[in-house]
Write a protein that holds these residues in place. Structure first.
Motif, PDB file in Angstrom:
ATOM      1  N   PRO A   1       0.832  -1.219   0.000  1.00  0.00           N
ATOM      2  CA  PRO A   1       0.000   0.000   0.000  1.00  0.00           C
ATOM      3  C   PRO A   1       0.861   1.261   0.000  1.00  0.00           C
ATOM      4  CG  PRO A   1      -0.724  -1.550   1.708  1.00  0.00           C
ATOM      5  CD  PRO A   1       0.578  -2.071   1.180  1.00  0.00           C
ATOM      6  N   ASN A   2       0.334   2.324  -0.552  1.00  0.00           N
ATOM      7  CA  ASN A   2       1.044   3.604  -0.532  1.00  0.00           C
ATOM      8  C   ASN A   2       1.209   4.103   0.900  1.00  0.00           C
ATOM      9  OD1 ASN A   2       1.137   3.652  -3.344  1.00  0.00           O
ATOM     10  ND2 ASN A   2      -0.848   4.673  -3.487  1.00  0.00           N
ATOM     11  N   ASN A   3       2.286   4.878   1.114  1.00  0.00           N
ATOM     12  CA  ASN A   3       2.549   5.488   2.423  1.00  0.00           C
ATOM     13  C   ASN A   3       2.705   4.444   3.528  1.00  0.00           C
ATOM     14  OD1 ASN A   3       2.217   8.014   1.174  1.00  0.00           O
ATOM     15  ND2 ASN A   3       0.012   7.944   1.546  1.00  0.00           N
ATOM     16  N   CYS A   4       3.294   3.307   3.172  1.00  0.00           N
ATOM     17  CA  CYS A   4       3.462   2.209   4.121  1.00  0.00           C
ATOM     18  C   CYS A   4       4.906   1.722   4.038  1.00  0.00           C
ATOM     19  CB  CYS A   4       2.484   1.088   3.791  1.00  0.00           C
ATOM     20  SG  CYS A   4       2.792  -0.467   4.641  1.00  0.00           S
ATOM     21  N   LEU A   5       5.579   1.611   5.187  1.00  0.00           N
ATOM     22  CA  LEU A   5       6.967   1.171   5.235  1.00  0.00           C
ATOM     23  C   LEU A   5       7.080  -0.109   6.051  1.00  0.00           C
ATOM     24  CD1 LEU A   5      10.018   1.656   4.747  1.00  0.00           C
ATOM     25  CD2 LEU A   5      10.018   2.984   6.885  1.00  0.00           C
ATOM     26  N   LEU A   6       7.599  -1.174   5.435  1.00  0.00           N
ATOM     27  CA  LEU A   6       7.846  -2.436   6.143  1.00  0.00           C
ATOM     28  C   LEU A   6       9.162  -2.302   6.899  1.00  0.00           C
ATOM     29  CD1 LEU A   6       7.088  -5.410   6.666  1.00  0.00           C
ATOM     30  CD2 LEU A   6       8.304  -5.998   4.556  1.00  0.00           C
ATOM     31  N   VAL A   7       9.078  -2.274   8.245  1.00  0.00           N
ATOM     32  CA  VAL A   7      10.275  -1.971   9.033  1.00  0.00           C
ATOM     33  C   VAL A   7      10.921  -3.196   9.669  1.00  0.00           C
ATOM     34  CG1 VAL A   7       9.572   0.401   9.515  1.00  0.00           C
ATOM     35  CG2 VAL A   7       8.891  -1.416  11.098  1.00  0.00           C
ATOM     36  N   SER A   8      10.141  -4.269   9.911  1.00  0.00           N
ATOM     37  CA  SER A   8      10.758  -5.457  10.496  1.00  0.00           C
ATOM     38  C   SER A   8       9.922  -6.696  10.217  1.00  0.00           C
ATOM     39  CB  SER A   8      10.952  -5.295  12.013  1.00  0.00           C
ATOM     40  OG  SER A   8       9.727  -5.401  12.696  1.00  0.00           O
ATOM     41  N   LEU A   9      10.580  -7.844  10.360  1.00  0.00           N
ATOM     42  CA  LEU A   9       9.928  -9.135  10.156  1.00  0.00           C
ATOM     43  C   LEU A   9      10.391 -10.070  11.264  1.00  0.00           C
ATOM     44  CD1 LEU A   9       9.653 -11.077   6.793  1.00  0.00           C
ATOM     45  CD2 LEU A   9      10.452 -12.216   8.850  1.00  0.00           C
ATOM     46  N   GLU A  10       9.458 -10.704  11.943  1.00  0.00           N
ATOM     47  CA  GLU A  10       9.805 -11.642  13.006  1.00  0.00           C
ATOM     48  C   GLU A  10       9.427 -13.054  12.580  1.00  0.00           C
ATOM     49  OE1 GLU A  10       8.144 -12.692  17.408  1.00  0.00           O
ATOM     50  OE2 GLU A  10       8.628 -10.575  17.054  1.00  0.00           O
ATOM     51  N   ARG A  11      10.416 -13.963  12.654  1.00  0.00           N
ATOM     52  CA  ARG A  11      10.182 -15.359  12.250  1.00  0.00           C
ATOM     53  C   ARG A  11      10.817 -16.283  13.286  1.00  0.00           C
ATOM     54  NH1 ARG A  11      12.292 -16.518   6.468  1.00  0.00           N
ATOM     55  NH2 ARG A  11      10.434 -15.264   5.972  1.00  0.00           N
ATOM     56  N   ASP A  12      10.010 -17.196  13.820  1.00  0.00           N
ATOM     57  CA  ASP A  12      10.494 -18.155  14.829  1.00  0.00           C
ATOM     58  C   ASP A  12      11.130 -17.441  16.020  1.00  0.00           C
ATOM     59  OD1 ASP A  12       9.695 -20.232  13.147  1.00  0.00           O
ATOM     60  OD2 ASP A  12      11.634 -20.269  12.120  1.00  0.00           O
ATOM     61  N   GLY A  13      10.541 -16.315  16.402  1.00  0.00           N
ATOM     62  CA  GLY A  13      11.024 -15.587  17.558  1.00  0.00           C
ATOM     63  C   GLY A  13      12.230 -14.709  17.301  1.00  0.00           C
ATOM     64  N   LYS A  14      12.733 -14.687  16.066  1.00  0.00           N
ATOM     65  CA  LYS A  14      13.900 -13.882  15.727  1.00  0.00           C
ATOM     66  C   LYS A  14      13.494 -12.753  14.781  1.00  0.00           C
ATOM     67  CE  LYS A  14      17.077 -17.811  16.168  1.00  0.00           C
ATOM     68  NZ  LYS A  14      18.081 -18.652  15.478  1.00  0.00           N
ATOM     69  N   GLU A  15      13.983 -11.554  15.095  1.00  0.00           N
ATOM     70  CA  GLU A  15      13.651 -10.388  14.283  1.00  0.00           C
ATOM     71  C   GLU A  15      14.709 -10.173  13.211  1.00  0.00           C
ATOM     72  OE1 GLU A  15      12.194  -5.755  14.939  1.00  0.00           O
ATOM     73  OE2 GLU A  15      13.206  -6.833  16.547  1.00  0.00           O
ATOM     74  N   MET A  16      14.264  -9.815  12.002  1.00  0.00           N
ATOM     75  CA  MET A  16      15.198  -9.552  10.911  1.00  0.00           C
ATOM     76  C   MET A  16      14.746  -8.323  10.135  1.00  0.00           C
ATOM     77  SD  MET A  16      14.124 -12.520   8.142  1.00  0.00           S
ATOM     78  CE  MET A  16      14.263 -13.848   9.317  1.00  0.00           C
ATOM     79  N   ILE A  17      15.669  -7.709   9.444  1.00  0.00           N
ATOM     80  CA  ILE A  17      15.344  -6.564   8.586  1.00  0.00           C
ATOM     81  C   ILE A  17      14.967  -7.099   7.211  1.00  0.00           C
ATOM     82  CG2 ILE A  17      16.176  -4.432   7.569  1.00  0.00           C
ATOM     83  CD1 ILE A  17      15.912  -4.346  10.598  1.00  0.00           C
ATOM     84  N   PRO A  18      13.746  -6.899   6.757  1.00  0.00           N
ATOM     85  CA  PRO A  18      13.330  -7.420   5.451  1.00  0.00           C
ATOM     86  C   PRO A  18      14.015  -6.679   4.302  1.00  0.00           C
ATOM     87  CG  PRO A  18      11.608  -6.035   6.378  1.00  0.00           C
ATOM     88  CD  PRO A  18      12.669  -6.162   7.439  1.00  0.00           C
ATOM     89  N   ARG A  19      14.437  -7.433   3.321  1.00  0.00           N
ATOM     90  CA  ARG A  19      15.030  -6.863   2.103  1.00  0.00           C
ATOM     91  C   ARG A  19      14.182  -7.267   0.902  1.00  0.00           C
ATOM     92  NH1 ARG A  19      19.894  -5.010   3.789  1.00  0.00           N
ATOM     93  NH2 ARG A  19      20.774  -5.971   5.670  1.00  0.00           N
ATOM     94  N   GLY A  20      14.538  -6.725  -0.248  1.00  0.00           N
ATOM     95  CA  GLY A  20      13.731  -6.988  -1.434  1.00  0.00           C
ATOM     96  C   GLY A  20      13.629  -8.455  -1.774  1.00  0.00           C
ATOM     97  N   LYS A  21      14.712  -9.229  -1.541  1.00  0.00           N
ATOM     98  CA  LYS A  21      14.709 -10.642  -1.897  1.00  0.00           C
ATOM     99  C   LYS A  21      14.271 -11.555  -0.753  1.00  0.00           C
ATOM    100  CE  LYS A  21      18.344 -10.173  -5.409  1.00  0.00           C
ATOM    101  NZ  LYS A  21      19.691 -10.643  -5.861  1.00  0.00           N
ATOM    102  N   THR A  22      13.901 -10.964   0.380  1.00  0.00           N
ATOM    103  CA  THR A  22      13.430 -11.771   1.510  1.00  0.00           C
ATOM    104  C   THR A  22      12.117 -12.451   1.141  1.00  0.00           C
ATOM    105  OG1 THR A  22      14.440 -10.255   3.102  1.00  0.00           O
ATOM    106  CG2 THR A  22      12.743 -11.758   3.923  1.00  0.00           C
ATOM    107  N   ARG A  23      12.080 -13.794   1.279  1.00  0.00           N
ATOM    108  CA  ARG A  23      10.870 -14.545   0.941  1.00  0.00           C
ATOM    109  C   ARG A  23       9.996 -14.680   2.190  1.00  0.00           C
ATOM    110  NH1 ARG A  23       9.317 -17.009  -3.486  1.00  0.00           N
ATOM    111  NH2 ARG A  23      11.388 -16.641  -4.382  1.00  0.00           N
ATOM    112  N   LEU A  24       8.755 -14.278   2.065  1.00  0.00           N
ATOM    113  CA  LEU A  24       7.828 -14.285   3.198  1.00  0.00           C
ATOM    114  C   LEU A  24       7.197 -15.663   3.382  1.00  0.00           C
ATOM    115  CD1 LEU A  24       6.050 -10.888   2.420  1.00  0.00           C
ATOM    116  CD2 LEU A  24       7.969 -11.295   3.976  1.00  0.00           C
ATOM    117  N   LYS A  25       6.965 -16.037   4.637  1.00  0.00           N
ATOM    118  CA  LYS A  25       6.379 -17.335   4.956  1.00  0.00           C
ATOM    119  C   LYS A  25       5.181 -17.168   5.874  1.00  0.00           C
ATOM    120  CE  LYS A  25      10.822 -19.799   4.699  1.00  0.00           C
ATOM    121  NZ  LYS A  25      11.761 -20.695   5.437  1.00  0.00           N
TER     122      LYS A  25
END
Length: 522
Positions: free
Chosen positions: A469-493
């Motif tokens: 969506p416009n005006n929306c920034l993805l700032v973090s992703l948490e997977r299996d209790g671990k936080e990571m910085i999402p990048r363009g090639k990060t595959r979502l699960k």
């Protein structure tokens, strides 16, 4: 203090610790407010009973009471005009603000809702204390946030804490308060939010129960656990409750529409009609006045026969529609539980004749039907199950509660009946609440969390492949209790928890768009 991007993110990193302390503070504030509200309503119920007894058979005293009702209606009408956000239950308004779609002012809502709710219950309208209690709690949370100068992200967490505390203090039900705030108000879950909501809920319950006592709201004995041989009847009961719940939602919304058709009535005129109807009920059918707690005592005590149960249900149902449809400040939560109880009693009494049901299980069906009816109307099954075992003090009915609630939920869903609070929120937004929110919104940054569901649009796709969506920034992703910085090639699960940032004025729009991405397959 400027609530810019860096400040918002840095503050969010300390939420797990900060929110527990603030949850304690909000729970104390909300617990005190709702406790005083409960005390006020207790006096209102006592005075109403005395008034009904005094006017019985006395034409002059009855006329005086109608004049007093008119004055109270005019006062409530002025309050609703002064602060429109106190109209009705208050739960849709809280939900709308937490989602970033509405704006409330705690300094206006708190006194207006308190006084308006008190006058409505004193007048005998068929309304409950739980909706106002949740709104009063949420506004206490907003007040704490504003006094401490917190950002919008944190404020929404504290409002959720306040809503939880409000329900806990209203019904001596801390677990149900916690679950309702997560399941219905915030519509999300995180460890930091859970801990703060739990802290607020327990704190408020402790404060209220210390003064009001620890007895459960519904005090009736369940002598036996329903045998599993009868569980096939529970499926039928759940289906009946699903149909009746869908009917309830339709009638409540229809009542609002009928009130609005004569435009000359206005806000005050509609409320006057409800108060005059309460006066008529005080003369002709006083047992349906107020929220209806005394009806449960009589019902479970075996005071009613089947015909009486059906008659009281029909009158209470229609009177609830007249009361709530007017827009008077008051909830539908408790009255709908009473209606559910009467459906269960009527069903069980019929079952005694048709299915050979043992009469000792009638009270079991009363309890089960309250949970199922609540689930069909509100569409919050976990809250319904927890609420009823807390309010009754009985944990022996959990399996049967689950069977009835799930069946009612499925039936109402198949009938395409929308949850009542979502329907009410939609009407508020359609009537201009959304425009008001957008005009008044500021430029603070807001963080929101979403969980990717299996089979959704986002599952197994990379960040760069998504049309965000416009005006929306993805700032973090948490997977299996671990936080990571999402990048363009990060595959979502499936199961990934996304944290997005947006401006306050876009929060409602972004919430709806992100829900579509995370929870749907198209």
């Amino acid at each position: 203090m400027k609530k810019d991007v860096s400040h918002t993110i840095q503050r969010a990193q300390r939420f797990p610790v900060i929110l527990i302390g603030e949850g304690l503070l909000v729970g104390a504030a909300a617990g005190l407010v709702v406790m005083f509200y409960r005390i006020a309503l207790t006096f209102a119920a006592e005075w109403l009973n005395r008034i009904v007894t005094a006017i019985k058979g006395d034409l002059f005293k009855t006329a005086v009471w109608f004049v007093i009702l008119l004055v109270m209606a005019l006062i409530v009408g002025r309050l609703v005009k002064w602060e429109p956000m106190i109209s009705g239950s208050g739960i849709p308004q809280v939900e709308g603000e937490v989602l970033g779609k509405l704006k409330e002012n705690w300094k206006r809502v708190l006194p207006a809702k308190f006084l308006g709710g008190f006058l409505c219950l004193l007048g005998g309208l068929s309304l409950g204390r739980e909706g106002p209690s949740i709104q009063l709690g949420a506004m206490s949370g907003q007040g704490v946030s504003r006094i401490l100068d917190r950002g919008k992200t944190e404020e929404r967490y504290l409002m959720t804490c306040g809503a939880s505390a409000g329900l806990a203090a209203a019904f001596h039900a801390p677990l149900a308060g916690m679950m309702f705030s997560l399941e219905e108000i915030h519509k999300g879950f995180s460890v930091s939010l859970l801990m703060s909501v739990m802290t607020a809920s327990v704190t408020a319950d402790y404060i209220a129960s210390h003064i009001m006592g620890i007895d459960p709201v519904f005090q009736f004995e369940l002598e036996h656990v329903l045998p599993q041989d009868y569980y096939w009847i529970l499926v039928i009961l759940g289906a009946v409750l699903g149909v009746m719940g869908a009917l309830y939602n339709k009638v409540m919304l229809l009542a609002q529409d009928l009130y609005k058709k004569p435009e000359f009535l206005g806000v005050t005129g509609r409320i006057v009609i409800a108060f005059m109807a309460a006066g008529v009920m005080a003369v002709l059918f006083p047992c349906v006045l107020g929220s209806g707690g005394d009806l449960i005592t009589d019902l479970t005590g075996g005071e009613f026969v089947l015909g009486t149960v059906i008659l009281i249900f029909a009158v209470k149902f229609l009177f609830s529609a007249v009361s709530f449809g007017s827009g008077a400040p008051g909830g539908i939560f408790f009255p709908l539980l009473i209606l559910g109880a009467f459906i269960g009693a009527a069903f069980a009494m019929t079952g005694v004749e048709l299915f050979g049901l043992d009469p000792v299980y009638i009270n079991n069906f009363v309890l089960l039907s309250m949970a199922g009816y609540f689930t069909a109307i509100v569409r919050a099954p976990i809250t319904g199950i927890i609420l009823l075992f807390e309010m009754s003090g009985s944990v022996s009915q959990m399996l049967s509660l689950a069977v009835v609630s799930v069946t009612a939920y499925i039936t109402a869903t198949l009938l395409k009946s929308e949850p009542i609070y979502e329907s009410l929120l939609g009407r508020i937004l359609d009537s201009g609440g959304k425009k008001k929110s957008e005009v008044r919104a500021g430029g603070q940054k807001v963080l929101s969390e979403f969980v990717i569901m299996g089979g959704s649009v986002l599952e197994d796709r990379t960040v760069m492949e998504i049309n965000w969506p416009n005006n929306c920034l993805l700032v973090s992703l948490e997977r299996d209790g671990k936080e990571m910085i999402p990048r363009g090639k990060t595959r979502l699960k499936a199961g990934d928890r996304l944290t997005v940032m947006t401006d306050e004025r876009d929060a409602g729009y972004i919430h709806d768009k992100m829900e579509n991405l995370c929870y749907t397959s198209f």
